[in-house]
Design a protein around this motif. Structure first.
Motif, PDB file in Angstrom:
ATOM      1  N   GLU A  27       0.863  -1.174   0.000  1.00 32.69           N
ATOM      2  CA  GLU A  27       0.000   0.000   0.000  1.00 32.69           C
ATOM      3  C   GLU A  27       0.901   1.225   0.000  1.00 32.69           C
ATOM      4  O   GLU A  27       1.777   1.351   0.859  1.00 32.69           O
ATOM      5  N   ALA A  28       0.706   2.104  -0.963  1.00 27.27           N
ATOM      6  CA  ALA A  28       1.496   3.335  -1.041  1.00 27.27           C
ATOM      7  C   ALA A  28       0.808   4.447  -0.264  1.00 27.27           C
ATOM      8  O   ALA A  28      -0.388   4.688  -0.439  1.00 27.27           O
ATOM      9  N   ILE A  29       1.569   5.097   0.598  1.00 28.79           N
ATOM     10  CA  ILE A  29       1.069   6.196   1.410  1.00 28.79           C
ATOM     11  C   ILE A  29       1.829   7.456   1.014  1.00 28.79           C
ATOM     12  O   ILE A  29       3.058   7.508   1.110  1.00 28.79           O
ATOM     13  N   SER A  30       1.119   8.455   0.560  1.00 34.46           N
ATOM     14  CA  SER A  30       1.757   9.672   0.065  1.00 34.46           C
ATOM     15  C   SER A  30       2.371  10.471   1.212  1.00 34.46           C
ATOM     16  O   SER A  30       1.724  10.713   2.230  1.00 34.46           O
ATOM     17  N   VAL A  31       3.635  10.865   1.017  1.00 36.52           N
ATOM     18  CA  VAL A  31       4.307  11.804   1.910  1.00 36.52           C
ATOM     19  C   VAL A  31       4.586  13.057   1.072  1.00 36.52           C
ATOM     20  O   VAL A  31       5.443  13.039   0.191  1.00 36.52           O
ATOM     21  N   ASP A  32       3.845  14.096   1.337  1.00 41.19           N
ATOM     22  CA  ASP A  32       3.896  15.304   0.505  1.00 41.19           C
ATOM     23  C   ASP A  32       5.103  16.153   0.919  1.00 41.19           C
ATOM     24  O   ASP A  32       5.050  16.936   1.868  1.00 41.19           O
ATOM     25  N   ILE A  33       6.188  15.992   0.184  1.00 42.55           N
ATOM     26  CA  ILE A  33       7.460  16.617   0.547  1.00 42.55           C
ATOM     27  C   ILE A  33       7.361  18.141   0.545  1.00 42.55           C
ATOM     28  O   ILE A  33       7.833  18.811   1.481  1.00 42.55           O
ATOM     29  N   PHE A  34       6.758  18.715  -0.492  1.00 44.83           N
ATOM     30  CA  PHE A  34       6.705  20.173  -0.590  1.00 44.83           C
ATOM     31  C   PHE A  34       5.583  20.780   0.248  1.00 44.83           C
ATOM     32  O   PHE A  34       5.395  21.998   0.240  1.00 44.83           O
ATOM     33  N   ALA A  35       4.887  19.924   0.992  1.00 46.31           N
ATOM     34  CA  ALA A  35       3.998  20.411   2.050  1.00 46.31           C
ATOM     35  C   ALA A  35       4.631  20.191   3.423  1.00 46.31           C
ATOM     36  O   ALA A  35       4.042  20.560   4.436  1.00 46.31           O
ATOM     37  N   GLY A  36       5.835  19.582   3.451  1.00 45.68           N
ATOM     38  CA  GLY A  36       6.575  19.404   4.691  1.00 45.68           C
ATOM     39  C   GLY A  36       6.114  18.245   5.550  1.00 45.68           C
ATOM     40  O   GLY A  36       6.480  18.169   6.738  1.00 45.68           O
ATOM     41  N   ALA A 121      18.045  25.806  -7.490  1.00 48.51           N
ATOM     42  CA  ALA A 121      18.926  26.835  -6.944  1.00 48.51           C
ATOM     43  C   ALA A 121      18.767  28.159  -7.701  1.00 48.51           C
ATOM     44  O   ALA A 121      18.422  28.172  -8.893  1.00 48.51           O
ATOM     45  N   PRO A 122      19.011  29.278  -7.035  1.00 45.56           N
ATOM     46  CA  PRO A 122      18.978  30.563  -7.745  1.00 45.56           C
ATOM     47  C   PRO A 122      20.128  30.657  -8.737  1.00 45.56           C
ATOM     48  O   PRO A 122      21.096  29.890  -8.674  1.00 45.56           O
ATOM     49  N   LYS A 123      20.023  31.576  -9.652  1.00 38.53           N
ATOM     50  CA  LYS A 123      21.084  31.776 -10.641  1.00 38.53           C
ATOM     51  C   LYS A 123      22.375  32.211  -9.938  1.00 38.53           C
ATOM     52  O   LYS A 123      22.355  32.758  -8.845  1.00 38.53           O
ATOM     53  N   GLY A 124      23.489  31.951 -10.597  1.00 36.96           N
ATOM     54  CA  GLY A 124      24.778  32.337 -10.042  1.00 36.96           C
ATOM     55  C   GLY A 124      25.516  31.192  -9.386  1.00 36.96           C
ATOM     56  O   GLY A 124      26.448  31.405  -8.612  1.00 36.96           O
ATOM     57  N   ASN A 125      25.098  29.948  -9.695  1.00 33.10           N
ATOM     58  CA  ASN A 125      25.765  28.769  -9.129  1.00 33.10           C
ATOM     59  C   ASN A 125      26.453  27.961 -10.230  1.00 33.10           C
ATOM     60  O   ASN A 125      26.401  26.735 -10.240  1.00 33.10           O
ATOM     61  N   GLU A 126      27.111  28.656 -11.150  1.00 32.51           N
ATOM     62  CA  GLU A 126      27.693  27.971 -12.300  1.00 32.51           C
ATOM     63  C   GLU A 126      28.744  26.944 -11.895  1.00 32.51           C
ATOM     64  O   GLU A 126      28.828  25.870 -12.495  1.00 32.51           O
ATOM     65  N   TYR A 127      29.550  27.267 -10.873  1.00 34.51           N
ATOM     66  CA  TYR A 127      30.573  26.305 -10.446  1.00 34.51           C
ATOM     67  C   TYR A 127      29.918  25.007  -9.974  1.00 34.51           C
ATOM     68  O   TYR A 127      30.318  23.904 -10.373  1.00 34.51           O
ATOM     69  N   THR A 224       8.518  26.256   3.754  1.00 29.20           N
ATOM     70  CA  THR A 224       8.701  24.814   3.569  1.00 29.20           C
ATOM     71  C   THR A 224       9.867  24.539   2.637  1.00 29.20           C
ATOM     72  O   THR A 224      10.680  23.640   2.887  1.00 29.20           O
ATOM     73  N   LEU A 225       9.975  25.314   1.558  1.00 32.19           N
ATOM     74  CA  LEU A 225      11.108  25.134   0.646  1.00 32.19           C
ATOM     75  C   LEU A 225      12.424  25.381   1.366  1.00 32.19           C
ATOM     76  O   LEU A 225      13.402  24.648   1.166  1.00 32.19           O
ATOM     77  N   ASP A 226      12.479  26.406   2.190  1.00 33.90           N
ATOM     78  CA  ASP A 226      13.702  26.687   2.934  1.00 33.90           C
ATOM     79  C   ASP A 226      14.062  25.505   3.840  1.00 33.90           C
ATOM     80  O   ASP A 226      15.233  25.137   3.974  1.00 33.90           O
ATOM     81  N   ARG A 227      13.050  24.910   4.453  1.00 32.89           N
ATOM     82  CA  ARG A 227      13.317  23.785   5.346  1.00 32.89           C
ATOM     83  C   ARG A 227      13.758  22.547   4.561  1.00 32.89           C
ATOM     84  O   ARG A 227      14.683  21.840   4.968  1.00 32.89           O
ATOM     85  N   VAL A 228      13.107  22.293   3.430  1.00 31.46           N
ATOM     86  CA  VAL A 228      13.477  21.151   2.595  1.00 31.46           C
ATOM     87  C   VAL A 228      14.916  21.275   2.110  1.00 31.46           C
ATOM     88  O   VAL A 228      15.690  20.307   2.134  1.00 31.46           O
ATOM     89  N   PHE A 229      15.308  22.479   1.674  1.00 34.69           N
ATOM     90  CA  PHE A 229      16.625  22.675   1.084  1.00 34.69           C
ATOM     91  C   PHE A 229      17.680  23.124   2.080  1.00 34.69           C
ATOM     92  O   PHE A 229      18.851  23.317   1.718  1.00 34.69           O
ATOM     93  N   GLY A 230      17.305  23.326   3.337  1.00 30.11           N
ATOM     94  CA  GLY A 230      18.274  23.724   4.354  1.00 30.11           C
ATOM     95  C   GLY A 230      18.856  25.102   4.097  1.00 30.11           C
ATOM     96  O   GLY A 230      20.076  25.298   4.150  1.00 30.11           O
TER      97      GLY A 230
END
Length: 237
Positions: A27-36, A121-127, A224-230
């Motif tokens: 049985e698959a149980i949804s864990v909504d990542i972008f809802a935290g 990621a925001p722009k400016g992460n070319e490396y 929530t995005l900040d928490r997901v991505f640290g």
């Protein structure tokens, strides 16, 4: 019955694919990542690292329930439970696990970081983007070389090494461009062959279904995005 705490990521697709290939009821149980949802106390009792996938097997060893997280550990458990897709021959078993670990320690982290810097990621992460793109291609070349030596990653037979790697490697055209099929022809043929398995088709259909229950990235609250991505208030001091 196995409960699979799931979303739509490649690490979760591994477990869908294994359960379908091994013909295990689940049985698959949804864990909504972008809802935290992964940060809830209830879920963190299943996995303190707040990550999916997680399984709860009600019929675990000795008939007792067992909870497992980390996709590689889950694959090893399911293979041992069913006696399928992991050879009893010590040498073949060792090489299968070896190639599964290439996915766990290399392909997954490198591809995942590339996707992060490419998509989120925001722009400016070319490396960072260039670094992980290069690492992604390095591992694609490693898999290509292995598949020039053997039909499957573990050797002659389809195994949990392939089940672990396919959900990531099948994305090569989307991540590395359409030329990936000509650049890595052995990998492309291997991915296409697994993709024709009825179990793989059922797994992807199940993933598509559970994605309909999830919050899209662009609809996620900023906190929530900040928490997901640290990042932001959730970045380490």
């Amino acid at each position: 019955m196995i409960k699979l705490y799931a979303g739509g990521s490649p690490n979760v697709v591994k477990i869908y694919l294994a359960l379908e290939e091994m013909e295990l009821p689940y049985e698959a149980i949804s864990v909504d990542i972008f809802a935290g949802h992964q940060f809830s106390d209830e879920f963190k009792r299943l996995n303190p690292a707040a990550k999916i996938p997680v399984i709860v097997d009600e019929d675990g060893p000795g008939g007792k329930p067992i909870t497992l997280f980390e996709s590689g550990a889950i694959l090893l458990y399911l293979a041992d439970k069913t006696g399928r897709f992991l050879s009893k021959d010590a040498a073949i078993r060792a090489h299968t696990i070896e190639w599964m670990m290439v996915q766990m320690t290399g392909i997954g982290p490198m591809f995942g970081q590339y996707v992060h810097f490419m998509r989120f990621a925001p722009k400016g992460n070319e490396y960072s983007l260039d670094r992980y793109r290069t690492q992604m291609h390095r591992f694609l070349a490693v898999i290509e070389g292995r598949l020039a030596q053997a039909p499957y990653l573990g050797g002659d037979d389809y195994s949990i090494a392939d089940i672990a790697t396919w959900p990531w490697a099948r994305l090569a055209p989307a991540l590395a461009g359409a030329e990936a099929a000509t650049q890595y022809p052995k990998l492309a043929a291997w991915a296409a062959k697994i993709g024709e398995h009825p179990a793989a088709k059922r797994a992807l259909a199940a993933v598509d279904e559970i994605r309909t229950k999830a919050t899209p990235f662009d609809k996620a609250p900023a906190e929530t995005l900040d928490r997901v991505f640290g990042r932001g208030a959730h970045a380490a001091a």
